[in-house]
Enzyme design. Structure first.
Site: not given
Ligand code: NI
Length: 161
Positions: A89, A135, A131-132
């Site tokens: 990341c 976030h 993953h996003e």
């Molecule tokens: Ni990331």
């Protein structure tokens, strides 16, 4: 339009769930320009708005030579089939740890015109989408590591900060 600085741990904006975008105004249009420009660099696969300090639900990607963005994304489908592999990341620089993800993911959101967009993919694209979306909920891939890897990651992180 600008290449923006990436926020890194322990910046609290990374741990704060982002807000839904209710109005596509100049601020949101500028955010999308910055997301698309900032993700366009070697080694960058995806970028969430809070990683450039804006707590709104939007992210960009840069996978297989395709750059895109989506507003208010939500995951609507994940395959049962999973993938293993190291994940990293931009906000946790230098760390790579094995992270299990669904092999396929589909996300639905909107574009700047307010039209619905569907973003989907396998392998790296699926990993990026998951993953996003994490976030935007204030989560990091570190939260998903198995216990042993998580302990090693936390130790490595402490040594770096
Ligand atoms: Ni990331």
């Amino acid at each position: 339009m600008a290449m923006r600085e990436i926020r890194v741990l322990p910046d609290p904006v990374l741990r704060t769930p982002c807000e839904e975008i209710t109005d596509v105004d100049d601020r949101v249009r500028a955010l999308v320009e910055d997301l698309v420009e900032t993700v366009d660099a070697d080694g960058r696969a995806g970028l969430a708005a809070n990683q450039i300090g804006v707590s709104l639900r939007a992210f960009s990607w840069n996978v297989d030579d395709e750059i895109g963005y989506v507003l208010n994304p939500r995951i609507v489908e994940l395959s049962e089939e999973q993938q293993d592999g190291d994940e990293g990341c931009l906000s946790v620089p230098g760390l790579w740890y094995p992270t299990t993800r669904a092999w396929y993911a589909r996300v639905v959101g909107t574009d700047l015109a307010g039209d619905e967009v569907v973003v989907e993919g396998t392998d790296l694209m699926a990993r990026c989408l998951q993953h996003e979306c994490d976030h935007l909920d204030g989560k990091l891939y570190l939260d998903r590591l198995e216990r042993g890897a998580r302990k090693r990651a936390m130790r490595e992180l402490r040594e770096r900060l």
